[in-house]
Design a protein around this motif. Structure first.
Motif, mmCIF file in Angstrom:
data_model
loop_
_atom_site.group_PDB
_atom_site.id
_atom_site.type_symbol
_atom_site.label_atom_id
_atom_site.label_comp_id
_atom_site.label_asym_id
_atom_site.label_seq_id
_atom_site.Cartn_x
_atom_site.Cartn_y
_atom_site.Cartn_z
ATOM 1 N N PHE A 80 -17.062 -8.988 3.310
ATOM 2 C CA PHE A 80 -16.824 -7.946 4.298
ATOM 3 C C PHE A 80 -16.443 -8.613 5.623
ATOM 4 C CE2 PHE A 80 -21.350 -8.820 3.989
ATOM 5 C CZ PHE A 80 -21.780 -8.975 5.304
ATOM 6 N N ILE A 81 -15.870 -7.844 6.527
ATOM 7 C CA ILE A 81 -15.334 -8.397 7.771
ATOM 8 C C ILE A 81 -16.141 -7.865 8.949
ATOM 9 C CG2 ILE A 81 -13.295 -8.571 9.252
ATOM 10 C CD1 ILE A 81 -11.588 -8.267 6.730
ATOM 11 N N VAL A 82 -16.726 -8.801 9.714
ATOM 12 C CA VAL A 82 -17.560 -8.459 10.859
ATOM 13 C C VAL A 82 -16.787 -8.832 12.126
ATOM 14 C CG1 VAL A 82 -19.777 -8.814 12.006
ATOM 15 C CG2 VAL A 82 -19.621 -9.005 9.500
ATOM 16 N N GLY A 83 -16.258 -7.819 12.817
ATOM 17 C CA GLY A 83 -15.539 -8.082 14.054
ATOM 18 C C GLY A 83 -14.417 -9.092 13.896
ATOM 19 N N GLY A 84 -13.736 -9.073 12.752
ATOM 20 C CA GLY A 84 -12.619 -9.982 12.516
ATOM 21 C C GLY A 84 -12.978 -11.252 11.762
ATOM 22 N N PHE A 85 -14.267 -11.505 11.556
ATOM 23 C CA PHE A 85 -14.704 -12.698 10.824
ATOM 24 C C PHE A 85 -15.023 -12.339 9.368
ATOM 25 C CE2 PHE A 85 -15.739 -13.741 15.221
ATOM 26 C CZ PHE A 85 -15.294 -15.055 15.324
ATOM 27 N N ASN A 86 -14.543 -13.157 8.431
ATOM 28 C CA ASN A 86 -14.890 -12.965 7.019
ATOM 29 C C ASN A 86 -16.341 -13.366 6.802
ATOM 30 O OD1 ASN A 86 -12.275 -12.226 6.556
ATOM 31 N ND2 ASN A 86 -11.684 -14.114 5.518
ATOM 32 N N PRO A 132 -27.995 -10.606 9.574
ATOM 33 C CA PRO A 132 -28.230 -9.229 9.122
ATOM 34 C C PRO A 132 -28.692 -8.350 10.279
ATOM 35 C CG PRO A 132 -29.315 -10.809 7.667
ATOM 36 C CD PRO A 132 -28.857 -11.573 8.870
ATOM 37 N N ARG A 133 -28.092 -7.197 10.390
ATOM 38 C CA ARG A 133 -28.547 -6.228 11.402
ATOM 39 C C ARG A 133 -29.664 -5.364 10.854
ATOM 40 N NH1 ARG A 133 -24.688 -9.664 13.162
ATOM 41 N NH2 ARG A 133 -23.749 -9.010 15.141
ATOM 42 N N GLU A 134 -29.782 -5.316 9.539
ATOM 43 C CA GLU A 134 -30.865 -4.557 8.892
ATOM 44 C C GLU A 134 -31.501 -5.420 7.815
ATOM 45 O OE1 GLU A 134 -30.192 -0.421 7.591
ATOM 46 O OE2 GLU A 134 -28.137 -0.694 8.348
ATOM 47 N N VAL A 135 -32.803 -5.289 7.658
ATOM 48 C CA VAL A 135 -33.525 -5.933 6.557
ATOM 49 C C VAL A 135 -34.398 -4.877 5.902
ATOM 50 C CG1 VAL A 135 -35.261 -7.630 5.896
ATOM 51 C CG2 VAL A 135 -33.546 -8.220 7.629
ATOM 52 N N GLU A 136 -34.277 -4.733 4.610
ATOM 53 C CA GLU A 136 -35.132 -3.805 3.858
ATOM 54 C C GLU A 136 -35.885 -4.604 2.809
ATOM 55 O OE1 GLU A 136 -34.790 0.150 1.011
ATOM 56 O OE2 GLU A 136 -33.225 -0.247 2.503
ATOM 57 N N GLY A 184 -22.482 -5.610 2.748
ATOM 58 C CA GLY A 184 -21.919 -5.129 3.998
ATOM 59 C C GLY A 184 -22.125 -3.639 4.141
ATOM 60 N N VAL A 185 -22.512 -3.208 5.339
ATOM 61 C CA VAL A 185 -22.700 -1.777 5.606
ATOM 62 C C VAL A 185 -21.887 -1.405 6.852
ATOM 63 C CG1 VAL A 185 -24.990 -1.661 4.548
ATOM 64 C CG2 VAL A 185 -24.785 -2.234 6.983
ATOM 65 N N PRO A 186 -21.442 -0.153 6.955
ATOM 66 C CA PRO A 186 -20.583 0.249 8.085
ATOM 67 C C PRO A 186 -21.280 0.066 9.431
ATOM 68 C CG PRO A 186 -20.565 1.898 6.330
ATOM 69 C CD PRO A 186 -21.656 0.935 6.001
ATOM 70 N N ASP A 187 -20.481 -0.303 10.428
ATOM 71 C CA ASP A 187 -20.979 -0.445 11.796
ATOM 72 C C ASP A 187 -19.897 0.089 12.736
ATOM 73 O OD1 ASP A 187 -23.025 -1.908 13.724
ATOM 74 O OD2 ASP A 187 -20.997 -2.429 14.422
ATOM 75 N N PRO A 188 -20.255 0.998 13.670
ATOM 76 C CA PRO A 188 -19.232 1.633 14.508
ATOM 77 C C PRO A 188 -18.494 0.661 15.429
ATOM 78 C CG PRO A 188 -21.454 2.215 15.244
ATOM 79 C CD PRO A 188 -21.596 1.531 13.931
ATOM 80 N N ARG A 189 -19.126 -0.440 15.800
ATOM 81 C CA ARG A 189 -18.500 -1.375 16.736
ATOM 82 C C ARG A 189 -17.799 -2.524 16.024
ATOM 83 N NH1 ARG A 189 -19.921 -6.024 19.683
ATOM 84 N NH2 ARG A 189 -21.973 -6.130 18.675
ATOM 85 N N LEU A 190 -18.437 -3.103 14.984
ATOM 86 C CA LEU A 190 -17.925 -4.309 14.344
ATOM 87 C C LEU A 190 -17.209 -4.036 13.025
ATOM 88 C CD1 LEU A 190 -21.015 -6.608 15.016
ATOM 89 C CD2 LEU A 190 -18.788 -6.700 16.163
ATOM 90 N N GLY A 191 -17.185 -2.795 12.591
ATOM 91 C CA GLY A 191 -16.563 -2.467 11.306
ATOM 92 C C GLY A 191 -17.560 -2.503 10.178
ATOM 93 N N GLU A 192 -18.098 -3.690 9.900
ATOM 94 C CA GLU A 192 -19.182 -3.856 8.927
ATOM 95 C C GLU A 192 -20.119 -4.946 9.422
ATOM 96 O OE1 GLU A 192 -18.317 -3.140 4.379
ATOM 97 O OE2 GLU A 192 -16.693 -4.367 5.203
ATOM 98 N N VAL A 193 -21.360 -4.859 9.013
ATOM 99 C CA VAL A 193 -22.354 -5.898 9.307
ATOM 100 C C VAL A 193 -23.202 -6.123 8.061
ATOM 101 C CG1 VAL A 193 -22.479 -5.427 11.791
ATOM 102 C CG2 VAL A 193 -23.975 -4.177 10.205
ATOM 103 N N ALA A 194 -23.967 -7.185 8.086
ATOM 104 C CA ALA A 194 -24.800 -7.529 6.927
ATOM 105 C C ALA A 194 -26.099 -6.729 6.913
ATOM 106 C CB ALA A 194 -25.125 -9.020 6.945
ATOM 107 N N LYS A 195 -26.451 -6.292 5.705
ATOM 108 C CA LYS A 195 -27.789 -5.746 5.460
ATOM 109 C C LYS A 195 -28.414 -6.569 4.347
ATOM 110 C CE LYS A 195 -30.517 -1.703 4.140
ATOM 111 N NZ LYS A 195 -30.537 -0.234 3.896
ATOM 112 N N ALA A 196 -29.657 -6.998 4.550
ATOM 113 C CA ALA A 196 -30.344 -7.843 3.567
ATOM 114 C C ALA A 196 -31.451 -7.061 2.875
ATOM 115 C CB ALA A 196 -30.935 -9.080 4.240
ATOM 116 N N TYR A 197 -31.452 -7.150 1.554
ATOM 117 C CA TYR A 197 -32.561 -6.638 0.748
ATOM 118 C C TYR A 197 -33.392 -7.844 0.337
ATOM 119 C CZ TYR A 197 -29.995 -2.249 0.552
ATOM 120 O OH TYR A 197 -29.358 -1.085 0.891
#
Length: 533
Positions: A431-437, A501-505, A460-473
């Motif tokens: 997934f792409i975070v603010g232009g970074f793979n 990761p912006r989220e950890v579950e 990768g999960v949607p993010d309004p600012r960066l497009g996608e960000v990491a979520k860790a399970y």
């Protein structure tokens, strides 16, 4: 270079093993112990039964059952009659199994009775009642002593071959050519509908002669086969490799760490391939030290993430002489790269080794042009072991096989200067975070270094600012009280900001298929199999 026919066939391998290793113990299943000579006799009887049942060379014969001696005998008997084996995933539901049976045009199906509390016969019947039927399927053989009226029991099926002349059985087996398809392995389907990779006898035998040599498998080894037979790792790196080397096979139908420990100790198991989670569970089991694991000498594993600590613990705590990592996929006969004995632990943990003999590996950009060492791109493979194509699916075949024979694997990887391949992810998982793979497997590797992380998967999960960000399970180690904020703060210190990761579950376990792969689609979707804790 030897041609296809010089590599022989699977039935030729079975006969050779029965002769060369006649008195060697071939299979141990509970109280049943079978020598190679006896295994050869059982396979010949199954071949005779297939011939008597009208199985002709090129017919597809499916098997839907867990690891067992009967699985081996039925499968090798069918292949020795010239059939093309279609192994079905034991985790399939009835409708999924019926779909593969329909698309492969299987004429004969071997099916288990009940496994993991599920009646496979009943599941198949329901699927057929609700679906379009299976016009090509003529016979269903239940691998048990009894069967419904319109199906046949294993005992009855075998008895049907008693009237077939032994010379005819051997003629049929001897007629099988190395260039013929030996099996159609349907992909695991974690990213879409399974497709059937067509592999020949010669491809199988050449690939696993190399695998056995590089791994150091030898006569006298006792091999616990936990990897499912429906998967290349279980059937070919397991059954086929053991037939080549005269090793003893101990099939285990489902992974259970207590059973693994008991089998290793009781049967003096020396070889234990499997995914990293298998070995991690073994090392962390509270009763491990109560079992004698001293015979264990060879471990072969493979995944995008293999923690260095796992390699070090297998060597240090269990005294395992050889720990190797490898990379393969069904479309390339299950093996592409392997580490070599003698490679340092850092290479074994951080890469999947180098291309096996007869294979080319390239990391390429989207146009197929090769990229320099150290640059991530799609892994392309070319060699003797690349499939002939997807069964009756020219469109899907053309998408992954180019006219020059290069196979697009769909995996993202990096080659180092020495030619060692490091798989960083699936193209579809990136997934792409603010232009970074961002590559989930790379983030998982880093998170796995945290002392409280037992298992982890990143999506990768949607993010309004960066497009996608990491979520860790994350599966925490027992007794850990690490919080999501703790892990995120730790990640900010250990990795580039776009990877954090912006989220950890926290979950009790990660959803995995029977091959050990995390099914990330089930983490992304609302119907996750992992229970939050």
């Amino acid at each position: 270079m030897r041609g296809d026919e010089e590599w022989g066939s699977v039935p030729g391998l079975v006969r050779s093993a029965a002769r060369r290793y006649a008195d060697v113990e071939a299979v141990v299943e509970g109280r049943t112990r079978v020598t190679y000579a006896e295994l050869g006799e059982r396979v010949e009887r199954a071949t005779a039964a297939c011939v008597a049942s009208g199985v002709a060379p090129g017919d597809r014969v499916a098997i839907w059952a867990p690891n067992s001696l009967d699985w081996m005998v039925a499968a090798l008997g069918a292949v020795s009659a010239g059939a093309v084996l279609v192994p079905l995933n034991t985790r399939f539901k009835g409708g999924e199994a019926a779909d593969v049976l329909r698309r492969s045009g299987a004429r004969l199906l071997f099916v288990t009775g009940t496994f993991l509390g599920t009646s496979y016969v009943a599941s198949l019947r329901r699927a057929l009642a609700d679906g379009p039927g299976l016009p090509a399927l003529e016979q269903v053989v239940v691998l048990s002593d009894d069967a419904p009226a319109d199906y046949r029991s294993w005992k009855d099926f075998l008895a049907g071959g008693d009237g077939v002349d032994e010379a005819e059985v051997r003629r049929r087996a001897a007629s099988v050519r190395g260039s013929w398809p030996s099996d159609i392995v349907f992909t695991s389907g974690t990213t879409g509908r399974p497709k059937g990779a067509v592999i020949t006898h010669a491809q199988t035998l050449r690939a696993y002669a190399i695998w056995s040599e590089l791994a150091g498998l030898r006569q006298g080894d006792r091999y616990l086969i936990v990897n499912p037979f429906f998967h290349t790792f279980g059937y070919k790196a397991g059954v086929i490799a053991c037939l080549m080397r005269g090793a003893t096979m101990i099939p285990q139908p489902v992974f259970d760490v207590d059973t693994v420990l008991a089998n290793i100790a009781a049967e003096r198991v020396s070889v234990l391939p499997g995914p990293p989670t298998l070995h991690q569970s073994l090392l962390d089991h509270p009763s491990r030290t109560a079992h004698d694991l001293s015979a264990l000498r060879l471990v072969v594993t493979g995944a995008a993430v293999v923690p260095l600590t796992l390699v070090e613990r297998l060597r240090g705590e269990l005294g395992v002489e050889t720990v190797l990592t490898a990379y393969g996929l069904s479309e390339a006969s299950g093996v592409v790269t392997m580490c070599r004995r003698g490679d340092p632990p850092s290479v074994i943990a951080s890469t999947s080794g180098r291309a096996i003999p007869g294979t080319e590996v390239r990391v390429a950009d989207p146009t197929g042009a090769p990229l320099p060492a150290g640059t991530p791109g799609e892994v392309l493979v070319r060699g003797f072991h690349v499939m002939r194509g997807y069964y009756q699916d020219p469109v899907a075949t053309a998408e992954v096989l180019d006219p020059e024979g290069w196979l697009r694997t769909g995996d993202v990887g990096v080659l180092d200067e020495a030619g060692n391949l490091r798989i960083t992810d699936r193209l579809k998982d990136m997934f792409i975070v603010g232009g970074f793979n961002a590559y989930p497997a790379e983030i998982e590797q880093l998170l796995g270094l945290h002392p409280d992380v037992l298992d982890v998967a990143v999506v990768g999960v949607p993010d309004p600012r960066l497009g996608e960000v990491a979520k860790a399970y994350v599966v925490r180690r027992p007794g850990s009280v690490t919080t999501a904020d703790d892990l995120i703060a730790w990640s900010r210190r250990e990795m580039a900001n776009y990877k954090v990761p912006r989220e950890v579950e926290f979950v009790g376990e990660l959803p995995r298929n029977a091959s050990g792969k995390v099914v990330k689609g089930r983490l992304r979707g609302p119907g996750r199999a992992a229970d939050a804790v």
